[in-house]
Write a protein that holds these residues in place. Structure first.
Motif, PDB file in Angstrom:
ATOM      1  N   GLU A  20       0.847  -1.182   0.000  1.00 46.14           N
ATOM      2  CA  GLU A  20       0.000   0.000   0.000  1.00 46.14           C
ATOM      3  C   GLU A  20       0.888   1.240   0.000  1.00 46.14           C
ATOM      4  N   PRO A  21       0.908   2.019  -1.107  1.00 46.71           N
ATOM      5  CA  PRO A  21       1.794   3.185  -1.158  1.00 46.71           C
ATOM      6  C   PRO A  21       1.421   4.218  -0.105  1.00 46.71           C
ATOM      7  N   PRO A  22       2.396   4.827   0.563  1.00 48.23           N
ATOM      8  CA  PRO A  22       2.085   5.894   1.516  1.00 48.23           C
ATOM      9  C   PRO A  22       1.627   7.159   0.799  1.00 48.23           C
ATOM     10  N   ASN A  23       1.081   8.094   1.570  1.00 52.34           N
ATOM     11  CA  ASN A  23       0.538   9.324   0.997  1.00 52.34           C
ATOM     12  C   ASN A  23       1.583  10.109   0.209  1.00 52.34           C
ATOM     13  N   ARG A  24       2.850  10.070   0.653  1.00 52.88           N
ATOM     14  CA  ARG A  24       3.894  10.814  -0.058  1.00 52.88           C
ATOM     15  C   ARG A  24       4.048  10.306  -1.491  1.00 52.88           C
ATOM     16  N   THR A  25       4.008   8.980  -1.657  1.00 51.24           N
ATOM     17  CA  THR A  25       4.122   8.421  -3.006  1.00 51.24           C
ATOM     18  C   THR A  25       2.899   8.784  -3.851  1.00 51.24           C
ATOM     19  N   LEU A  26       1.699   8.751  -3.250  1.00 55.57           N
ATOM     20  CA  LEU A  26       0.500   9.141  -3.985  1.00 55.57           C
ATOM     21  C   LEU A  26       0.602  10.591  -4.448  1.00 55.57           C
ATOM     22  N   GLU A  27       1.091  11.459  -3.569  1.00 59.74           N
ATOM     23  CA  GLU A  27       1.227  12.869  -3.928  1.00 59.74           C
ATOM     24  C   GLU A  27       2.262  13.057  -5.034  1.00 59.74           C
ATOM     25  N   GLU A  28       3.388  12.356  -4.944  1.00 54.60           N
ATOM     26  CA  GLU A  28       4.432  12.475  -5.977  1.00 54.60           C
ATOM     27  C   GLU A  28       3.921  11.977  -7.322  1.00 54.60           C
ATOM     28  N   ALA A  29       3.146  10.873  -7.326  1.00 56.51           N
ATOM     29  CA  ALA A  29       2.585  10.366  -8.584  1.00 56.51           C
ATOM     30  C   ALA A  29       1.596  11.373  -9.176  1.00 56.51           C
ATOM     31  N   ALA A  30       0.805  12.010  -8.316  1.00 54.10           N
ATOM     32  CA  ALA A  30      -0.141  13.024  -8.798  1.00 54.10           C
ATOM     33  C   ALA A  30       0.605  14.212  -9.401  1.00 54.10           C
ATOM     34  N   ILE A  31       1.702  14.619  -8.769  1.00 55.97           N
ATOM     35  CA  ILE A  31       2.511  15.728  -9.294  1.00 55.97           C
ATOM     36  C   ILE A  31       3.124  15.351 -10.641  1.00 55.97           C
ATOM     37  N   ILE A  32       3.591  14.109 -10.749  1.00 57.61           N
ATOM     38  CA  ILE A  32       4.162  13.635 -12.016  1.00 57.61           C
ATOM     39  C   ILE A  32       3.098  13.633 -13.110  1.00 57.61           C
ATOM     40  N   ALA A  33       1.883  13.169 -12.764  1.00 54.37           N
ATOM     41  CA  ALA A  33       0.791  13.155 -13.752  1.00 54.37           C
ATOM     42  C   ALA A  33       0.431  14.572 -14.178  1.00 54.37           C
ATOM     43  N   ALA A  34       0.386  15.500 -13.221  1.00 51.11           N
ATOM     44  CA  ALA A  34       0.067  16.894 -13.566  1.00 51.11           C
ATOM     45  C   ALA A  34       1.151  17.508 -14.434  1.00 51.11           C
ATOM     46  N   TYR A  35       2.405  17.177 -14.157  1.00 50.20           N
ATOM     47  CA  TYR A  35       3.512  17.725 -14.943  1.00 50.20           C
ATOM     48  C   TYR A  35       3.461  17.210 -16.386  1.00 50.20           C
ATOM     49  N   HIS A  36       3.053  15.963 -16.565  1.00 49.11           N
ATOM     50  CA  HIS A  36       2.975  15.388 -17.913  1.00 49.11           C
ATOM     51  C   HIS A  36       1.566  15.567 -18.484  1.00 49.11           C
ATOM     52  N   SER A  37       1.105  16.813 -18.460  1.00 44.03           N
ATOM     53  CA  SER A  37      -0.222  17.126 -18.967  1.00 44.03           C
ATOM     54  C   SER A  37      -0.244  18.533 -19.534  1.00 44.03           C
ATOM     55  N   ARG A  38      -1.385  18.931 -20.085  1.00 43.15           N
ATOM     56  CA  ARG A  38      -1.572  20.271 -20.598  1.00 43.15           C
ATOM     57  C   ARG A  38      -1.406  21.308 -19.480  1.00 43.15           C
ATOM     58  N   THR A  53       0.306  20.907  -7.456  1.00 45.31           N
ATOM     59  CA  THR A  53       0.974  21.860  -8.343  1.00 45.31           C
ATOM     60  C   THR A  53       2.180  21.182  -8.980  1.00 45.31           C
ATOM     61  N   PRO A  54       2.280  21.142 -10.313  1.00 46.66           N
ATOM     62  CA  PRO A  54       3.430  20.503 -10.969  1.00 46.66           C
ATOM     63  C   PRO A  54       4.751  21.078 -10.468  1.00 46.66           C
ATOM     64  N   ASP A  55       5.726  20.218 -10.265  1.00 46.54           N
ATOM     65  CA  ASP A  55       7.026  20.602  -9.722  1.00 46.54           C
ATOM     66  C   ASP A  55       8.113  19.986 -10.598  1.00 46.54           C
ATOM     67  N   ARG A  56       8.700  20.786 -11.458  1.00 48.44           N
ATOM     68  CA  ARG A  56       9.694  20.271 -12.406  1.00 48.44           C
ATOM     69  C   ARG A  56      10.908  19.677 -11.697  1.00 48.44           C
ATOM     70  N   GLU A  57      11.410  20.362 -10.683  1.00 49.14           N
ATOM     71  CA  GLU A  57      12.597  19.865  -9.986  1.00 49.14           C
ATOM     72  C   GLU A  57      12.338  18.505  -9.365  1.00 49.14           C
ATOM     73  N   LEU A  58      11.167  18.322  -8.766  1.00 53.88           N
ATOM     74  CA  LEU A  58      10.832  17.036  -8.172  1.00 53.88           C
ATOM     75  C   LEU A  58      10.737  15.956  -9.240  1.00 53.88           C
ATOM     76  N   VAL A  59      10.078  16.271 -10.354  1.00 55.23           N
ATOM     77  CA  VAL A  59       9.926  15.299 -11.434  1.00 55.23           C
ATOM     78  C   VAL A  59      11.292  14.864 -11.968  1.00 55.23           C
ATOM     79  N   GLU A  60      12.187  15.817 -12.209  1.00 56.72           N
ATOM     80  CA  GLU A  60      13.524  15.489 -12.718  1.00 56.72           C
ATOM     81  C   GLU A  60      14.318  14.693 -11.691  1.00 56.72           C
ATOM     82  N   LYS A  61      14.124  14.980 -10.432  1.00 56.61           N
ATOM     83  CA  LYS A  61      14.825  14.261  -9.365  1.00 56.61           C
ATOM     84  C   LYS A  61      14.381  12.806  -9.298  1.00 56.61           C
ATOM     85  N   LEU A  62      13.084  12.543  -9.501  1.00 57.66           N
ATOM     86  CA  LEU A  62      12.552  11.191  -9.361  1.00 57.66           C
ATOM     87  C   LEU A  62      12.708  10.347 -10.623  1.00 57.66           C
TER      88      LEU A  62
END
Length: 584
Positions: free
Chosen positions: A515-533, A572-581
């Motif tokens: 079961e992924p913790p909330n931090r992973t769910l939030e990071e996946a949501a940020i990644i999805a938002a970053y890879h969108s319009r 909110t999309p976070d480019r630095e976080l996305v590139e880091k992960l």
């Protein structure tokens, strides 16, 4: 341009420390005016980028892995012929000219040892890459310059290489600052920075403005306003810059606008803009130039290579929008069908009051409490035929509404699909991604499939990320990959993410029974938002649910799915976080 002769002399030093004695391992040409050399030495390999672009001419060590085109361009083939496996023995610069000469020891077609020089001229729109043999004869250039293009200097195979014409100026690295001041005093009055530009060799406008800013404390613009104290401060500033060039102790600095957009760069700290700009520092000049030009170059390269797709999508989108508007208007008109049925009923109930030849009749509408209504009639039809005519119009309207509702839905789905392809295209960063988008459009019937030539594109996997808690996160690059990731590769209890009512990539957390913790769910949501319009937006709604709740309707376009039992995260999309992960 900020990459002046002084800056180039420091790049020369950086290249010498890393590359002298290394051998060329690979040569490729990712863009029309750009070459990347991979050089191998005992410690490993380093890449050198050489660009002759009018707006981005430069040379430096690079960490960027530009994609190697499937078919090499002619200049790349020529370099491979004359420089392949050559050993870099020296890098030369005449004074602070914006030209570097890279000398390679290699062998000719008779296996005799020879020297071939690759010259890079960094001169705005006249920038060039020129291959020269040991006799000083031009073998070829990435930009050939004939008499029609320039009456001053031609660059053609077989001609002797000549340096571009230049005016005598003073070198910050070699000449006495007193001589520079004397030359400056003799010039007519004008802006101090522009006067310095006329006196100094290899100095860019931003460097001259910085020297003038220090001398005047930012209070004056013109040379005539310079006091003796100002001349002493000017002398000190010229000496300080000269010390940096001689000691090679530069400070690679990028100037960023408040929103983070790169504005300029230098090899010294820049203070002339005050708080209007932010200085960002790098460890090496290569890292600075990679960061300054990298994203802009990528966008420009993708724009050039995807121009045909952009035009196709734009015209297709316009065509669908026009068709959709027409069908919506027709559907709106079909809403009058009940009027036709009522007219038919009223005429049928009052046939005894109708006569052939009448053009209209006013009857009591028993559906509305007897309110009078005037019904148009065709004088050519019998009373019963007029009633049947309205019943026929009613049936046509019912059928039209049913069909038009289907057509409108189809057009809306098609419009959304084209919009999703356009979104994926705007985020494409490699030719392989463009090739997959072309294949997708060909499969969907929007593009004619090109005949297969050369090697097939390598298989492209979804983007891969690793959350802070160690969970693998996958992101599709296009609609076909989205379908494969969501409907085939993912497992029932993996977690699926997508921006709410916004075109974007399918994103999946691979849970592997945990079961992924909330931090992973939030990071996946940020990644999805970053890879969108919504990549550059804030507070983006992202829906997420288990894969088992995601279905593809029969006949739906690629990438189109429906889902239930979902939750919504606002991120909110976070480019630095996305590139880091990201890990691949």
């Amino acid at each position: 341009m900020a990459l002046d002769g002084a800056f180039l002399s420091l790049i020369k030093y950086e290249l010498e420390q890393e590359l002298i004695g290394s051998r060329i391992d690979r040569i490729y040409q990712p863009a029309k005016e750009e070459i990347i050399l991979t050089l191998r030495f005992k410690g490993g390999v380093r890449r050198v980028l050489l660009s002759a672009g009018a707006m981005d001419a430069r040379i430096h060590l690079t960490g960027t892995k530009a994609e190697n085109p499937q078919s090499p361009l002619m200049f790349c083939m020529l370099l491979r012929k004359y420089l392949g496996s050559g050993k870099l023995v020296s890098i030369r610069q005449q004074g602070l000219d914006r030209i570097l000469f890279l000398d390679f020891e290699t062998v000719n077609e008779f296996s005799d040892p020879t020297t071939v020089t690759l010259a890079i001229e960094i001169m705005g729109r006249h920038s060039n890459l020129i291959v020269i043999n040991r006799e000083g004869i031009i073998i070829d250039a990435i930009k050939r310059v004939d008499l029609e293009m320039s009456s001053v200097r031609q660059v053609l195979p077989g001609m002797r290489y000549e340096l571009p014409p230049a005016e005598p100026r003073y070198s910050l690295a070699e000449d006495d600052p007193e001589e520079m001041l004397s030359a400056l005093r003799e010039l007519p009055d004008g802006e101090l920075s522009k006067c310095l530009l006329k006196v100094l060799d290899g100095a860019s406008p931003v460097l001259c403005r910085e020297i003038a800013h220090f001398a005047t404390r930012g209070q004056h613009r013109f040379k005539s306003e310079l006091t003796e104290e100002g001349y002493q401060r000017l002398k000190f500033s010229l000496s300080a810059v000269g010390d940096v060039l001689r000691g090679k102790n530069c400070r690679p600095t990028a100037l960023l606008q408040p929103d983070g957009t790169p504005k300029d760069f230098s090899f010294i700290d820049i203070t002339q803009y005050g708080t209007a700009m932010v200085n960002k520092y790098y460890d090496t000049l290569g890292q600075l130039l990679d960061a300054f030009y990298g994203e802009r170059d990528l966008k420009e390269r993708m724009k050039q290579k995807s121009g045909d797709l952009l035009r196709l999508l734009a015209s297709t989108s316009d065509r669908i929008a026009r068709k959709l508007e027409i069908r919506r208007q027709e559907l709106a008109r079909s809403t009058d069908r009940e009027t036709w049925r009522i007219y038919g009923d009223l005429l049928s109930a009052n046939l005894h009051r109708l006569e052939k030849g009448m053009q209209e009749i006013t009857l009591e509408n028993f559906y509305e409490g007897g309110t009078p209504v005037t019904i148009p009639l065709s004088p050519m039809l019998a009373p019963a035929q007029n009633a049947q005519h309205y019943y026929a119009e009613y049936k046509k309207a019912v059928t039209a509404e049913k069909k038009l509702t289907e057509f409108v839905k189809e057009s809306e789905e098609e419009y959304a699909y084209i919009d999703s392809v356009f979104d994926a295209l705007t985020r494409a960063t490699t030719e392989r991604e463009l090739a997959q988008l072309r294949e997708e459009l060909a499969q969907s019937g929007y593009l004619r499939r090109a005949s297969a030539k050369g090697k097939k594109p390598e298989k492209l996997n979804p983007k891969k990320f690793r959350s802070s808690d160690g969970f693998t996160i996958w992101v599709g690059r296009n609609n076909i990959q989205n379908d494969r990731l969501t409907l085939k590769d993912a497992h029932n209890y993996d977690i699926w993410f997508h921006t709410q009512k916004i075109p974007g990539s399918h994103t999946v957390i691979e849970v592997r029974g945990e079961e992924p913790p909330n931090r992973t769910l939030e990071e996946a949501a940020i990644i999805a938002a970053y890879h969108s319009r919504a990549q550059n937006s804030s507070l983006v709604p992202v829906d997420y649910t288990r894969i088992k709740n995601v279905k593809k309707p029969s006949g739906a376009k690629p990438g189109m799915v429906i889902y239930t039992d979902f939750k919504t995260a606002i991120v909110t999309p976070d480019r630095e976080l996305v590139e880091k992960l990201e890990i691949s």
